[in-house]
Design a protein around this motif. Structure first.
Motif, PDB file in Angstrom:
ATOM      1  N   ALA A 267       0.846  -1.193   0.000  1.00 45.01           N
ATOM      2  CA  ALA A 267       0.000   0.000   0.000  1.00 45.01           C
ATOM      3  C   ALA A 267       0.880   1.242   0.000  1.00 45.01           C
ATOM      4  O   ALA A 267       1.964   1.244   0.586  1.00 45.01           O
ATOM      5  CB  ALA A 267      -0.911   0.017   1.227  1.00 45.01           C
ATOM      6  N   THR A 268       0.407   2.301  -0.630  1.00 43.09           N
ATOM      7  CA  THR A 268       1.102   3.586  -0.577  1.00 43.09           C
ATOM      8  C   THR A 268       0.100   4.718  -0.687  1.00 43.09           C
ATOM      9  O   THR A 268      -0.984   4.556  -1.258  1.00 43.09           O
ATOM     10  CB  THR A 268       2.162   3.703  -1.687  1.00 43.09           C
ATOM     11  N   ASP A 269       0.464   5.860  -0.126  1.00 41.64           N
ATOM     12  CA  ASP A 269      -0.343   7.070  -0.302  1.00 41.64           C
ATOM     13  C   ASP A 269       0.252   7.971  -1.373  1.00 41.64           C
ATOM     14  O   ASP A 269      -0.252   9.071  -1.616  1.00 41.64           O
ATOM     15  CB  ASP A 269      -0.484   7.817   1.021  1.00 41.64           C
ATOM     16  N   ALA A 270       1.300   7.525  -2.050  1.00 43.85           N
ATOM     17  CA  ALA A 270       1.878   8.295  -3.151  1.00 43.85           C
ATOM     18  C   ALA A 270       0.949   8.235  -4.363  1.00 43.85           C
ATOM     19  O   ALA A 270       0.279   7.221  -4.582  1.00 43.85           O
ATOM     20  CB  ALA A 270       3.248   7.736  -3.512  1.00 43.85           C
ATOM     21  N   PRO A 271       0.898   9.293  -5.162  1.00 39.34           N
ATOM     22  CA  PRO A 271      -0.006   9.318  -6.318  1.00 39.34           C
ATOM     23  C   PRO A 271       0.528   8.488  -7.477  1.00 39.34           C
ATOM     24  O   PRO A 271       1.168   9.006  -8.402  1.00 39.34           O
ATOM     25  CB  PRO A 271      -0.079  10.811  -6.668  1.00 39.34           C
ATOM     26  N   LEU A 272       0.254   7.202  -7.441  1.00 40.18           N
ATOM     27  CA  LEU A 272       0.691   6.286  -8.490  1.00 40.18           C
ATOM     28  C   LEU A 272      -0.506   5.863  -9.329  1.00 40.18           C
ATOM     29  O   LEU A 272      -1.613   5.693  -8.818  1.00 40.18           O
ATOM     30  CB  LEU A 272       1.332   5.039  -7.885  1.00 40.18           C
ATOM     31  N   ASN A 273      -0.266   5.665 -10.622  1.00 40.82           N
ATOM     32  CA  ASN A 273      -1.322   5.107 -11.466  1.00 40.82           C
ATOM     33  C   ASN A 273      -1.243   3.591 -11.443  1.00 40.82           C
ATOM     34  O   ASN A 273      -0.385   3.003 -10.776  1.00 40.82           O
ATOM     35  CB  ASN A 273      -1.243   5.672 -12.885  1.00 40.82           C
ATOM     36  N   ALA A 274      -2.137   2.935 -12.184  1.00 43.19           N
ATOM     37  CA  ALA A 274      -2.204   1.474 -12.131  1.00 43.19           C
ATOM     38  C   ALA A 274      -0.914   0.822 -12.607  1.00 43.19           C
ATOM     39  O   ALA A 274      -0.449  -0.163 -12.024  1.00 43.19           O
ATOM     40  CB  ALA A 274      -3.382   0.986 -12.967  1.00 43.19           C
ATOM     41  N   ALA A 275      -0.315   1.367 -13.665  1.00 45.74           N
ATOM     42  CA  ALA A 275       0.928   0.791 -14.179  1.00 45.74           C
ATOM     43  C   ALA A 275       2.049   0.922 -13.164  1.00 45.74           C
ATOM     44  O   ALA A 275       2.888   0.021 -13.018  1.00 45.74           O
ATOM     45  CB  ALA A 275       1.309   1.459 -15.497  1.00 45.74           C
ATOM     46  N   GLN A 276       2.090   2.035 -12.454  1.00 44.49           N
ATOM     47  CA  GLN A 276       3.124   2.228 -11.439  1.00 44.49           C
ATOM     48  C   GLN A 276       2.887   1.314 -10.239  1.00 44.49           C
ATOM     49  O   GLN A 276       3.844   0.799  -9.650  1.00 44.49           O
ATOM     50  CB  GLN A 276       3.151   3.701 -11.012  1.00 44.49           C
ATOM     51  N   CYS A 277       1.617   1.089  -9.892  1.00 50.05           N
ATOM     52  CA  CYS A 277       1.325   0.122  -8.828  1.00 50.05           C
ATOM     53  C   CYS A 277       1.795  -1.271  -9.234  1.00 50.05           C
ATOM     54  O   CYS A 277       2.367  -2.013  -8.416  1.00 50.05           O
ATOM     55  CB  CYS A 277      -0.166   0.107  -8.530  1.00 50.05           C
ATOM     56  N   LYS A 278       1.569  -1.629 -10.472  1.00 51.15           N
ATOM     57  CA  LYS A 278       2.071  -2.921 -10.949  1.00 51.15           C
ATOM     58  C   LYS A 278       3.581  -2.972 -10.858  1.00 51.15           C
ATOM     59  O   LYS A 278       4.167  -4.016 -10.536  1.00 51.15           O
ATOM     60  CB  LYS A 278       1.610  -3.173 -12.380  1.00 51.15           C
ATOM     61  N   GLY A 279       4.232  -1.841 -11.122  1.00 54.86           N
ATOM     62  CA  GLY A 279       5.685  -1.794 -10.960  1.00 54.86           C
ATOM     63  C   GLY A 279       6.112  -2.095  -9.549  1.00 54.86           C
ATOM     64  O   GLY A 279       7.105  -2.799  -9.321  1.00 54.86           O
TER      65      GLY A 279
END
Length: 388
Positions: A267-279
């Motif tokens: 989990a993170t509160d950083a503003p990541l998009n779906a592709a970055q979450c997959k990263g």
């Protein structure tokens, strides 16, 4: 049945850092996934019976873990999400929809391999009772598992939908209990008692501090692989390893030492998009590898990462007559060229979460008197040179 109290408590057992293990990165105040604001964790634990296995009667060593990305009141507001499977000998439901739209809006449950259906039903029942307006559309719960059949009567149907609902109701912010609780109750890791572990890292980006948290249900790894702070601890610790005997399965089968599975939620509160979450999810194996695993074919290693930064209504359900539903929306996103800080935080938090799951635990005896030994703190500290 052992349920979680109104206020979460932590074990009095030391965690990895308390043994002097050298670990990288700056942790959040709780060093837990709940350092990410809004995340809630709850458990239902079932420990009953001793002696020979009688299917349907026990002994029982199992439970359910529940994670709310935005807390119970935030269900339905999606998080950007992505997943990764290092080895597919396991299950995590709801992944096709996450792949399709890059969002997670449901709570997460983790239990044993044969309890996925019960958890799936329990989440739907809980949603109908607590968020009936959301249950009017389709529900695709995220239910994951690892195998606890060495210690538990896994075919006995002891995990029920009611247990899943109880774990969801028990979810709280604050400290997270680790070790043999919830879905991690009957799990083993590197030939020692495994289960749940968690950790977090703080990442500075400009003037803002973000958090990355990891939650691990650890049930993987062969004893000889275990590596702690670069030391081949599994090869040096002198503790019997009954889990790698060839006859405990009661058949003419040889159970490889790396068998099991590992589920990791980041989990993170950083503003990541779906592709970055997959990263982030794709970096989980690097954290696991720092503890020694080489990734067994007989281990289901499945990982999910989500960002709580964009907190708004779902835009993937049936359209409404509200004019807002026709508007184009924008979201903030971390620049890709600064993502490495968050990749590193994921790797280090996952490594420490696994070690916490091992260090916090105590020896457990389960069905047919099967023993899962605790990681010996005194021997480990001598290897690390951290004995007082």
């Amino acid at each position: 049945m052992l349920g979680q109290e109104e206020e979460q408590v932590t074990s009095n057992r030391p965690r990895a850092r308390d043994l002097g293990i050298n670990l990288r990165g700056t942790t959040g105040p709780l060093n837990a996934i709940t350092d990410v604001a809004g995340v809630e964790v709850g458990y239902t634990t079932l420990i009953e019976g001793d002696g020979p296995l009688t299917t349907g009667q026990g002994p029982v060593r199992t439970g359910v873990s529940a994670i709310f990305p935005r807390g119970r009141d935030g269900v339905g507001n999606p998080c950007a999400a992505g997943r990764y499977s290092l080895n597919g000998n396991g299950e995590m439901t709801g992944m096709h929809w996450i792949d399709e739209v890059g969002e997670l809006s449901m709570p997460i449950t983790i239990s044993n391999t044969h309890a996925v259906g019960a958890c799936h039903t329990g989440v739907i029942e809980w949603m109908n009772a607590n968020h009936p307006q959301l249950a009017r559309q389709w529900l695709l719960p995220v239910c994951a598992e690892t195998w606890d059949g060495y210690l538990n009567d896994i075919n006995g149907g002891h995990v029920t939908p009611a247990m899943a609902r109880q774990a969801l109701d028990a979810a709280r912010r604050g400290p997270v209990e680790e070790g043999s609780v919830g879905g991690g109750t009957g799990m083993n890791c590197y030939g020692f008692k495994g289960g749940n572990g968690t950790s977090s890292r703080v990442v500075s980006f400009g003037d803002t501090a973000y958090t990355v948290g990891a939650f691990v249900q650890a049930n993987f790894g062969s004893r000889d692989e275990l590596t702690i702070a670069g030391i081949p601890a599994g090869q040096l610790l002198t503790v019997e390893n009954p889990m790698e005997d060839t006859d405990w399965f009661e058949q003419d089968l040889r159970v490889p030492g790396g068998s099991g599975s590992v589920i990791v939620v980041v989990a993170t509160d950083a503003p990541l998009n779906a592709a970055q979450c997959k990263g982030l999810a794709r970096r989980v194996p690097l954290g696991l590898a720092r503890t020694g695993t080489t990734g067994s074919l007989f281990s289901g290693d499945i990982f999910l990462a989500f960002s709580t930064a964009d907190n708004g209504p779902s835009r993937t359900g049936f359209p409404t007559t509200d004019p807002v539903s026709d508007e184009i929306f924008t979201v903030q996103q971390l620049p890709w060229n600064r993502i490495d800080l968050f990749y590193a935080a994921t790797v280090y938090a996952v490594e420490e979460a696994v070690l916490n799951a091992l260090v916090v635990n105590q020896t457990m005896v389960g069905r047919d008197s099967h023993v899962s030994p605790a990681l010996p703190h005194d021997q480990l500290q001598k290897l690390l040179g951290t004995t007082n």
